[in-house]
Enzyme design. Structure first.
Site, PDB file in Angstrom:
ATOM      1  CD  GLU A  70     -65.105 -39.270 -33.931  1.00 49.30           C
ATOM      2  OE1 GLU A  70     -65.126 -38.170 -34.514  1.00 49.30           O
ATOM      3  OE2 GLU A  70     -64.435 -39.471 -32.903  1.00 49.30           O
ATOM      4  CG  ASP A  86     -62.484 -33.791 -37.425  1.00 49.87           C
ATOM      5  OD1 ASP A  86     -61.265 -33.796 -37.657  1.00 49.87           O
ATOM      6  OD2 ASP A  86     -62.965 -33.585 -36.302  1.00 49.87           O
TER       7      ASP A  86
END
Length: 150
Positions: free
Chosen positions: A60, A76
């Protein structure tokens, strides 16, 4: 004359690098992350392992606490790449639910805040399925190498 210009430019780059440390994230080492996650009770949390979480973080954010990704309508933030549509408020995402009751920038500044929110997400989802990085690269795989030697 050319040499002085090059020297000046070099000093300028060094100065900017020192004066703007917040523009780059802190990269947490794999073993440091393992230690942090163990300390915060991630082993067995919602049926996950520390190895699951380390794999998720690698895919991620690359272990970068300041990681940021613009998805268009939402963004994000942080080491766990927590989304502004549901979990935090960045002041830009229309209709943000802000379920973690936090400004998104805090997820890039404080790993404790990121941990609390990531655990809330995992608790509500009963696992790590909300994270594409985990689903695409970690789910159902042997992840022992993510914690080996730590």
């Amino acid at each position: 004359m050319m040499r002085k210009s090059v020297l000046f430019f070099g000093f300028l780059l060094v100065f900017l690098g020192l004066a703007l440390p917040g523009t780059q994230g802190r990269i947490i080492s794999r073993c440091e992350l393992v230690k942090i996650l163990r300390k915060h009770g991630f082993e067995g949390f919602e049926g996950t392992t520390v190895a699951d979480w380390v794999c998720l973080v690698q895919h991620e954010s690359g272990y970068n606490t300041k990681a940021f990704h613009n998805n268009g309508a939402s963004r994000d933030y942080g080491i766990f790449q927590i989304n502004s549509q549901y979990w935090c408020d960045d002041g830009k995402t229309r209709g943000s639910k802000n379920a973690c009751h936090i400004h998104c920038s805090k997820l890039q500044d404080n790993i404790e805040d990121s941990i609390r929110c990531a655990k809330k997400i995992a608790r509500e989802a009963h696992g790590l399925s909300p994270w594409y990085g985990w689903r695409d690269h970690c789910k159902g795989r042997n992840l022992r190498s993510y914690v080996r030697g730590c």
